[in-house]
Design an enzyme around this catalytic site. Sequence first.
Site, PDB file in Angstrom:
ATOM      1  CG  HIS A 168      -4.325   4.016   4.542  1.00 10.76           C
ATOM      2  ND1 HIS A 168      -3.003   4.346   4.648  1.00 10.76           N
ATOM      3  CD2 HIS A 168      -4.385   2.999   3.662  1.00 10.76           C
ATOM      4  CE1 HIS A 168      -2.282   3.561   3.861  1.00 10.76           C
ATOM      5  NE2 HIS A 168      -3.096   2.725   3.262  1.00 10.76           N
TER       6      HIS A 168
HETATM    7  N1  UDP Z   1       2.304   9.108   0.781  1.00  6.39           N
HETATM    8  C1  UDP Z   1       2.047  10.242   0.047  1.00  6.39           C
HETATM    9  N2  UDP Z   1       1.104  11.115   0.514  1.00  6.39           N
HETATM   10  C2  UDP Z   1       0.413  10.900   1.680  1.00  6.39           C
HETATM   11  C3  UDP Z   1       0.697   9.735   2.425  1.00  6.39           C
HETATM   12  C4  UDP Z   1       1.635   8.853   1.944  1.00  6.39           C
HETATM   13  O1  UDP Z   1       2.662  10.467  -0.986  1.00  6.39           O
HETATM   14  O2  UDP Z   1      -0.449  11.724   2.027  1.00  6.39           O
HETATM   15  C5  UDP Z   1       3.306   8.172   0.268  1.00  6.39           C
HETATM   16  C6  UDP Z   1       4.293   7.683   1.278  1.00  6.39           C
HETATM   17  O3  UDP Z   1       5.383   8.565   1.414  1.00  6.39           O
HETATM   18  C7  UDP Z   1       4.697   6.346   0.679  1.00  6.39           C
HETATM   19  C8  UDP Z   1       3.437   5.862   0.006  1.00  6.39           C
HETATM   20  O4  UDP Z   1       2.621   7.016  -0.167  1.00  6.39           O
HETATM   21  O5  UDP Z   1       5.673   6.548  -0.321  1.00  6.39           O
HETATM   22  C9  UDP Z   1       2.741   4.816   0.826  1.00  6.39           C
HETATM   23  O6  UDP Z   1       1.505   4.540   0.273  1.00  6.39           O
HETATM   24  P1  UDP Z   1       0.317   3.897   1.084  1.00  6.39           P
HETATM   25  O7  UDP Z   1       0.480   4.150   2.524  1.00  6.39           O
HETATM   26  O8  UDP Z   1      -0.930   4.339   0.418  1.00  6.39           O
HETATM   27  O9  UDP Z   1       0.446   2.345   0.731  1.00  6.39           O
HETATM   28  P2  UDP Z   1       1.275   1.150   1.391  1.00  6.39           P
HETATM   29  O10 UDP Z   1       2.702   1.557   1.443  1.00  6.39           O
HETATM   30  O11 UDP Z   1       0.690   0.863   2.728  1.00  6.39           O
HETATM   31  O12 UDP Z   1       1.063   0.023   0.442  1.00  6.39           O
END
Ligand code: UDP
Length: 361
Positions: free
Chosen positions: A207
């Site tokens: 994303h």
């Molecule tokens: N996650 C979730 N549902 C989804 C996709 C990801 O709960 O459909 C969780 C994933 O397991 C992780 C977190 O969201 O714990 C990651 O968030 P995101 O990718 O939005 O942010 P980033 O880690 O890149 O800051």
Amino acid sequence: MKILTVVGARPQFIKAAVVSRELRKQHQEILVHTGQHFDYNMSEQFFEELEIPKPNYNLGISGGSHAQMTGKMMMALEAPMLETHPDVVLLYGDTNSTLAAALTAAKLHLPICHVEAGARTHSRTNPEELNRICTDHVSSLLLASTESGMKCMEQEGLARRARFVGDPMFDAFTAYSRKRAPGEVVLTGLTGEGCALPQEFYYLTCHREENTSDDRDLLEILTAMEQLDAPTVYPVHPRNKARAKRLQEKYGLSRILFTEPVGYLDSICLVNHAKKIVTDSGGLQREAFFAGKKCVTILDFVCWPETMIENRNELARPKQNEILEKLNHPQTVDAGYLPFGDGQAAAKIVSAIEALQECGA
Ligand code: UDP
């Protein structure tokens, strides 16, 4: 102590869940939700599943350019900070909510504690990198998830305010991993239809601005997944939904299950049971590592260097051949290598905040 915590995005709810529970044993917490993530399955579902207390303030700010979002949040955050006179403002990670709260609190001379401090991608075009650097430099207490984060802060002259506590995402992963079985995972397709979780599958999340701002890169990634020996589960972030849906309709992509975002318990169940993981998420890279799953990260910078050993996590450009080639590299997992702490980061974060108060910062 009175601690004002600011959250706004999915990964922050997960970290806050484990830290708030520990914090509220002894202290008063005021929880402010900026509204950055607002859909039920990106926000409220996390509060329900992880039993996070209802926010005291919900600012309802989302969307717009980075400057618009950050500016609006700064204006709206001033009132709760002035009204409640917190001893410490507690912030997580690298989102616009983090940056807005850091700048607002610093201008009000409130001590800031930043959890996940020191993480650096060394890519100035990565919007989160700027949020992390600015937040660290105005914070009083810098709590690192890894030793490499400590080293980055030392190089930036921040060592005196920095402590290693470990990663609250590891605490959460350890605490919640057994709470959902694959048979209980509920997947909803992008047009509302229910889908069953395949016996064998790959897990994809994608994303980031870097990969989803035009069709070409996302299509390359999806085409790679389409060629694998098992279907792919792809929960689509709202930011990316229109593009993903259009590509699905245009190109078929019948081996990819495009779904609405799943809750955290479902997500870590998918991590624990996937064959392999492809992602551009900082959180998912670490969760793949915690679960010992092979991960290919579609970014041109390293977020978490500790995960990159023994082919466990490899970078790939959004090119189908490169993704498939990296997925095929065998990894070696040393179960004794635990660079994200001992699963007790939340307790250490609370102790560090208490020590900050005692030394009168
Ligand atoms: N996650 C979730 N549902 C989804 C996709 C990801 O709960 O459909 C969780 C994933 O397991 C992780 C977190 O969201 O714990 C990651 O968030 P995101 O990718 O939005 O942010 P980033 O880690 O890149 O800051």
